[in-house]
Design a protein around this motif. Sequence first.
Motif, PDB file in Angstrom:
ATOM      1  N   ILE A 191      -9.304  -4.395  -0.860  1.00 48.16           N
ATOM      2  CA  ILE A 191     -10.045  -4.855   0.316  1.00 48.16           C
ATOM      3  C   ILE A 191      -9.090  -5.479   1.329  1.00 48.16           C
ATOM      4  N   SER A 192      -8.156  -6.311   0.818  1.00 49.70           N
ATOM      5  CA  SER A 192      -7.194  -6.973   1.711  1.00 49.70           C
ATOM      6  C   SER A 192      -5.917  -7.283   0.945  1.00 49.70           C
ATOM      7  N   GLY A 193      -4.840  -7.487   1.702  1.00 51.62           N
ATOM      8  CA  GLY A 193      -3.547  -7.831   1.121  1.00 51.62           C
ATOM      9  C   GLY A 193      -2.703  -6.605   0.829  1.00 51.62           C
ATOM     10  N   GLU A 194      -1.484  -6.858   0.356  1.00 50.72           N
ATOM     11  CA  GLU A 194      -0.552  -5.766   0.074  1.00 50.72           C
ATOM     12  C   GLU A 194       0.247  -6.034  -1.194  1.00 50.72           C
ATOM     13  N   GLY A 195       0.622  -4.948  -1.833  1.00 50.73           N
ATOM     14  CA  GLY A 195       1.443  -5.014  -3.030  1.00 50.73           C
ATOM     15  C   GLY A 195       1.793  -3.620  -3.474  1.00 50.73           C
ATOM     16  N   GLU A 196       2.040  -3.465  -4.774  1.00 53.63           N
ATOM     17  CA  GLU A 196       2.353  -2.144  -5.308  1.00 53.63           C
ATOM     18  C   GLU A 196       1.971  -2.091  -6.778  1.00 53.63           C
ATOM     19  N   ILE A 197       1.746  -0.862  -7.232  1.00 54.67           N
ATOM     20  CA  ILE A 197       1.475  -0.619  -8.644  1.00 54.67           C
ATOM     21  C   ILE A 197       2.538   0.348  -9.150  1.00 54.67           C
ATOM     22  N   LYS A 198       3.064   0.038 -10.318  1.00 60.87           N
ATOM     23  CA  LYS A 198       4.089   0.883 -10.939  1.00 60.87           C
ATOM     24  C   LYS A 198       3.513   1.463 -12.220  1.00 60.87           C
ATOM     25  N   ASP A 199       3.573   2.779 -12.336  1.00 58.98           N
ATOM     26  CA  ASP A 199       3.184   3.475 -13.564  1.00 58.98           C
ATOM     27  C   ASP A 199       4.353   3.329 -14.535  1.00 58.98           C
ATOM     28  N   LEU A 200       4.141   2.607 -15.623  1.00 61.56           N
ATOM     29  CA  LEU A 200       5.245   2.341 -16.552  1.00 61.56           C
ATOM     30  C   LEU A 200       5.596   3.542 -17.422  1.00 61.56           C
ATOM     31  N   ALA A 201       4.787   4.591 -17.394  1.00 59.75           N
ATOM     32  CA  ALA A 201       5.115   5.806 -18.152  1.00 59.75           C
ATOM     33  C   ALA A 201       6.169   6.640 -17.439  1.00 59.75           C
ATOM     34  N   ASP A 202       6.059   6.753 -16.113  1.00 55.39           N
ATOM     35  CA  ASP A 202       7.002   7.602 -15.381  1.00 55.39           C
ATOM     36  C   ASP A 202       7.826   6.851 -14.332  1.00 55.39           C
ATOM     37  N   GLY A 203       7.560   5.562 -14.150  1.00 56.64           N
ATOM     38  CA  GLY A 203       8.333   4.761 -13.211  1.00 56.64           C
ATOM     39  C   GLY A 203       7.926   4.890 -11.761  1.00 56.64           C
ATOM     40  N   LYS A 204       6.942   5.723 -11.453  1.00 56.05           N
ATOM     41  CA  LYS A 204       6.510   5.900 -10.065  1.00 56.05           C
ATOM     42  C   LYS A 204       5.872   4.620  -9.543  1.00 56.05           C
ATOM     43  N   VAL A 205       6.168   4.308  -8.282  1.00 56.84           N
ATOM     44  CA  VAL A 205       5.640   3.128  -7.621  1.00 56.84           C
ATOM     45  C   VAL A 205       4.796   3.581  -6.434  1.00 56.84           C
ATOM     46  N   TYR A 206       3.605   2.981  -6.323  1.00 57.50           N
ATOM     47  CA  TYR A 206       2.665   3.330  -5.264  1.00 57.50           C
ATOM     48  C   TYR A 206       2.327   2.081  -4.463  1.00 57.50           C
ATOM     49  N   PRO A 207       2.416   2.174  -3.122  1.00 54.66           N
ATOM     50  CA  PRO A 207       2.040   1.015  -2.307  1.00 54.66           C
ATOM     51  C   PRO A 207       0.522   0.802  -2.354  1.00 54.66           C
ATOM     52  N   ILE A 208       0.120  -0.460  -2.331  1.00 58.07           N
ATOM     53  CA  ILE A 208      -1.288  -0.827  -2.293  1.00 58.07           C
ATOM     54  C   ILE A 208      -1.513  -1.605  -0.998  1.00 58.07           C
ATOM     55  N   LYS A 209      -2.486  -1.192  -0.224  1.00 62.17           N
ATOM     56  CA  LYS A 209      -2.864  -1.879   1.010  1.00 62.17           C
ATOM     57  C   LYS A 209      -4.362  -1.659   1.210  1.00 62.17           C
ATOM     58  N   PRO A 210      -4.985  -2.345   2.153  1.00 59.12           N
ATOM     59  CA  PRO A 210      -6.421  -2.157   2.356  1.00 59.12           C
ATOM     60  C   PRO A 210      -6.779  -0.680   2.532  1.00 59.12           C
ATOM     61  N   GLY A 211      -7.803  -0.262   1.807  1.00 64.28           N
ATOM     62  CA  GLY A 211      -8.248   1.126   1.849  1.00 64.28           C
ATOM     63  C   GLY A 211      -7.702   1.980   0.716  1.00 64.28           C
ATOM     64  N   THR A 212      -6.801   1.432  -0.114  1.00 66.37           N
ATOM     65  CA  THR A 212      -6.222   2.161  -1.243  1.00 66.37           C
ATOM     66  C   THR A 212      -7.083   1.971  -2.485  1.00 66.37           C
ATOM     67  N   ILE A 213      -7.320   3.064  -3.213  1.00 65.65           N
ATOM     68  CA  ILE A 213      -7.962   2.995  -4.520  1.00 65.65           C
ATOM     69  C   ILE A 213      -7.006   3.566  -5.553  1.00 65.65           C
TER      70      ILE A 213
END
Length: 131
Positions: free
Chosen positions: A62-84
């Motif tokens: 809903i608000s704010g920013e960060g990131e999620i890292k998939d620990l299986a493959d190391g991929k990092v995805y940005p998280i921001k409002p509107g991201t699911i």
Amino acid sequence: MIVRTLEEAEQSNRRVVSNGWESTRLLLKSDAMGFSFHITTIFAGADLDMHYQNHLESVYCISGEGEIKDLADGKVYPIKPGTIYALNNHDKHKLLATTEMKMACVFNPPLHGKEVHNAQGAYELDAEAVQ
């Protein structure tokens, strides 16, 4: 019909505070909807290792920013409002909050209400229920 406000729930035992986050559980297993629905705040600077071995979860920012890292493959995805993101394979992951993040979360099977992360970063299936 179930009608609740976030403001009311935040002032009740439906609000759970833990290390790096707090969650207000608007719908729980006792509501018999087949899922639980929460508004969760991830505090700025939080660095959370999680692995929901017993639950599937979807999270909408809903608000704010960060990131999620998939620990299986190391991929990092940005998280921001509107991201699911959906942890559809019981994905082991790391959530990092750059700023305070407000998230809408759905769990299946539904939570009982008092769950906090265990040593593996998961919620137990038979936690204490909110009365």
